[in-house]
Design a protein around this motif. Structure first.
Motif, PDB file in Angstrom:
ATOM      1  N   GLN A 110     -12.517  -1.547   5.609  1.00  0.00           N
ATOM      2  CA  GLN A 110     -12.048  -2.861   5.153  1.00  0.00           C
ATOM      3  C   GLN A 110     -10.537  -2.821   4.969  1.00  0.00           C
ATOM      4  N   PRO A 111      -9.781  -3.561   5.774  1.00  0.00           N
ATOM      5  CA  PRO A 111      -8.312  -3.440   5.742  1.00  0.00           C
ATOM      6  C   PRO A 111      -7.699  -3.809   4.404  1.00  0.00           C
ATOM      7  N   SER A 112      -8.335  -4.675   3.614  1.00  0.00           N
ATOM      8  CA  SER A 112      -7.780  -5.034   2.310  1.00  0.00           C
ATOM      9  C   SER A 112      -7.916  -3.901   1.298  1.00  0.00           C
ATOM     10  N   ARG A 113      -8.741  -2.907   1.637  1.00  0.00           N
ATOM     11  CA  ARG A 113      -8.972  -1.788   0.720  1.00  0.00           C
ATOM     12  C   ARG A 113      -8.452  -0.459   1.257  1.00  0.00           C
ATOM     13  N   THR A 114      -8.566  -0.248   2.563  1.00  0.00           N
ATOM     14  CA  THR A 114      -8.294   1.065   3.153  1.00  0.00           C
ATOM     15  C   THR A 114      -7.396   0.934   4.379  1.00  0.00           C
ATOM     16  N   HIS A 115      -6.436   1.840   4.481  1.00  0.00           N
ATOM     17  CA  HIS A 115      -5.573   1.907   5.658  1.00  0.00           C
ATOM     18  C   HIS A 115      -5.765   3.252   6.352  1.00  0.00           C
ATOM     19  N   LEU A 116      -5.828   3.214   7.683  1.00  0.00           N
ATOM     20  CA  LEU A 116      -5.865   4.447   8.453  1.00  0.00           C
ATOM     21  C   LEU A 116      -4.478   5.086   8.460  1.00  0.00           C
ATOM     22  N   VAL A 117      -4.438   6.395   8.428  1.00  0.00           N
ATOM     23  CA  VAL A 117      -3.171   7.129   8.430  1.00  0.00           C
ATOM     24  C   VAL A 117      -2.912   7.661   9.839  1.00  0.00           C
ATOM     25  N   GLY A 118      -1.794   7.277  10.406  1.00  0.00           N
ATOM     26  CA  GLY A 118      -1.439   7.755  11.738  1.00  0.00           C
ATOM     27  C   GLY A 118      -2.243   7.074  12.832  1.00  0.00           C
ATOM     28  N   ASP A 119      -2.041   7.559  14.047  1.00  0.00           N
ATOM     29  CA  ASP A 119      -2.679   6.965  15.218  1.00  0.00           C
ATOM     30  C   ASP A 119      -3.770   7.843  15.819  1.00  0.00           C
TER      31      ASP A 119
ATOM     32  N   THR B 220      -5.946   6.162   3.543  1.00  0.00           N
ATOM     33  CA  THR B 220      -5.322   6.067   2.227  1.00  0.00           C
ATOM     34  C   THR B 220      -5.616   4.691   1.649  1.00  0.00           C
ATOM     35  N   ARG B 221      -5.375   4.536   0.363  1.00  0.00           N
ATOM     36  CA  ARG B 221      -5.599   3.257  -0.290  1.00  0.00           C
ATOM     37  C   ARG B 221      -4.636   2.214   0.262  1.00  0.00           C
ATOM     38  N   ALA B 222      -5.133   0.995   0.499  1.00  0.00           N
ATOM     39  CA  ALA B 222      -4.295  -0.064   1.083  1.00  0.00           C
ATOM     40  C   ALA B 222      -3.099  -0.386   0.204  1.00  0.00           C
ATOM     41  N   ASP B 223      -3.275  -0.362  -1.111  1.00  0.00           N
ATOM     42  CA  ASP B 223      -2.185  -0.672  -2.039  1.00  0.00           C
ATOM     43  C   ASP B 223      -1.605   0.586  -2.651  1.00  0.00           C
ATOM     44  N   ALA B 224      -1.564   1.647  -1.839  1.00  0.00           N
ATOM     45  CA  ALA B 224      -1.132   2.939  -2.377  1.00  0.00           C
ATOM     46  C   ALA B 224       0.289   2.900  -2.911  1.00  0.00           C
ATOM     47  N   GLY B 225       1.171   2.165  -2.256  1.00  0.00           N
ATOM     48  CA  GLY B 225       2.565   2.164  -2.699  1.00  0.00           C
ATOM     49  C   GLY B 225       3.154   3.548  -2.544  1.00  0.00           C
ATOM     50  N   GLY B 226       3.612   4.125  -3.664  1.00  0.00           N
ATOM     51  CA  GLY B 226       4.183   5.466  -3.615  1.00  0.00           C
ATOM     52  C   GLY B 226       3.128   6.553  -3.685  1.00  0.00           C
ATOM     53  N   ASP B 227       1.882   6.181  -3.940  1.00  0.00           N
ATOM     54  CA  ASP B 227       0.815   7.164  -4.023  1.00  0.00           C
ATOM     55  C   ASP B 227       0.281   7.440  -2.625  1.00  0.00           C
ATOM     56  N   ASP B 228       0.504   8.629  -2.131  1.00  0.00           N
ATOM     57  CA  ASP B 228       0.101   8.980  -0.769  1.00  0.00           C
ATOM     58  C   ASP B 228      -1.178   9.806  -0.755  1.00  0.00           C
ATOM     59  N   GLU B 229      -2.103   9.558  -1.683  1.00  0.00           N
ATOM     60  CA  GLU B 229      -3.365  10.292  -1.670  1.00  0.00           C
ATOM     61  C   GLU B 229      -4.114   9.973  -0.376  1.00  0.00           C
ATOM     62  N   ILE B 230      -4.446  11.018   0.362  1.00  0.00           N
ATOM     63  CA  ILE B 230      -5.120  10.857   1.649  1.00  0.00           C
ATOM     64  C   ILE B 230      -6.509  11.477   1.566  1.00  0.00           C
TER      65      ILE B 230
END
Length: 361
Positions: A222-231, A262-272
């Motif tokens: 779900q893009p509003s919650r989760t973002h893929l990291v890299g390609d 990572t979390r969609a609204d991670a901001g500075g938090d880069d927890e992967i």
């Protein structure tokens, strides 16, 4: 000229004559064309001794001089290999397993404790994971050499295998599908006359449930919650095939996908977090004279998957990776190694099993 003398009158000892004749037999460049009477006598005596009988050229095996230096070099290389195995056993396993290995290379790769402790980053999302050495995307999905099966020629089997892999790409690697879009390209490859699967597709995206869940066939976040990291999505596994019912080509796909998110609204938090999904699909390319189908489409015989770090609870139609405190609480079930492909895939259509807890990601 007496026996044992040279043309200039000098004499040779018996030992010198024996050495000279041995060299002559061995084919030295200065071997005499016609030996003297003494030479013939000594030659006859030599041939009468053990080990000097005539030997054919095909069976001749020259003895090489022993080199002590070679022993030292081999010993040094052996010590270096043992040192590498002790420090990085996972690298040795991956070296022999290879990223392009067929599904038979199913035992989990090992990483050292130091490597496993390394946190993934945006630039290195697979850092500390066995998947770091895997191939990315379609390159990690092996396809066997095609041969004629049932109603299909070798060329037709080759096309069917290629389209089977196309389905895996369209359902598990397509960037739009991973961001929650409807998997139109993948659906177009499924036999539109297969009623049970078409019923699933009609319901799954609108009202996902345990029985009709799009995650049974497709990977979605779900893009509003989760973002893929890299390609890159790392993959390992491949296709096998055999003759199925009514002469159909039956293709089995067994592939593990590793998605860094990572979390969609991670901001500075880069927890992967790495969501790991292993899918097993059995596809049937049916003979149109025996089964109602459309050209270029297959029927789905079965589908199941195992998933870790993808969320628990009621189906939402999306993987929901846990972050922060949710990650520590998620996965109350038994411990599982998501990289171990030696066991059969366990999750199916009606599975109600609790989420497993990944021993590593």
């Amino acid at each position: 000229m007496g026996a044992g003398t040279e043309p200039d009158g000098s004499s040779r000892s018996d030992e010198e004559w024996e050495r000279f004749l041995r060299e002559s037999v061995a084919g030295t460049a200065d071997a005499p064309k016609e030996p003297s009477a003494r030479a013939r006598d000594v030659a006859q005596r030599l041939h009468g001794e053990p080990g000097h009988g005539p030997e054919g050229r095909r069976s001749h095996t020259p003895v090489r001089p022993e080199r002590r230096t070679g022993r030292y070099v081999v010993g040094l290389l052996a010590l270096l290999v043992l040192l590498v195995v002790a420090l990085a056993p996972g690298r040795i396993v991956d070296l022999f397993a290879g990223a392009d290995s067929p599904p038979s290379a199913n035992h989990p790769a090992q990483v050292s404790p130091a490597e496993a402790a390394q946190r993934p980053t945006v630039d290195e999302p697979f850092r500390g994971s066995p998947a770091a050495s895997w191939a990315g995307g379609a390159e990690g999905i092996s396809v066997p050499k095609a041969g004629a099966v049932g109603w299909m020629s070798a060329a037709e089997v080759e096309r069917a295998l290629a389209r089977s892999r196309d389905f895996l790409v369209a359902s598990g690697l397509d960037r739009g599908v991973l961001r929650g879009e409807r998997p139109e390209k993948a659906i177009a490859l499924i036999n539109p006359h297969q009623k049970d699967v078409q019923d699933l597709l009609k319901t799954a995206f609108r009202a996902p449930s345990e029985k009709n869940d799009p995650l049974l066939l497709f990977s979605r976040f779900q893009p509003s919650r989760t973002h893929l990291v890299g390609d890159v999505v790392k993959t390992r596994g491949g296709l096998t095939y055999r003759e199925g019912e009514r002469g159909a080509l039956q293709v089995t796909a067994d592939v593990t996908f590793v998605y860094p998110v990572t979390r969609a609204d991670a901001g500075g938090d880069d927890e992967i977090v790495r969501t790991i999904v292993r899918r097993e699909l059995v596809l049937s390319w049916d003979d149109p004279d025996k089964v109602i189908t459309e050209p270029g489409t297959f029927s789905i015989v079965s589908y199941k998957y195992d998933m870790t770090n993808g969320g628990c609870g009621a189906p939402t139609g999306y993987f929901t990776p846990p972050f922060g405190t949710d990650r520590r609480a998620d996965g109350s079930g038994k411990k599982v190694d998501p990289y171990d492909r030696s066991a059969p895939v366990g999750r199916g259509e009606s599975s109600g099993d609790e989420c497993g807890r990944a021993t590593r990601s």
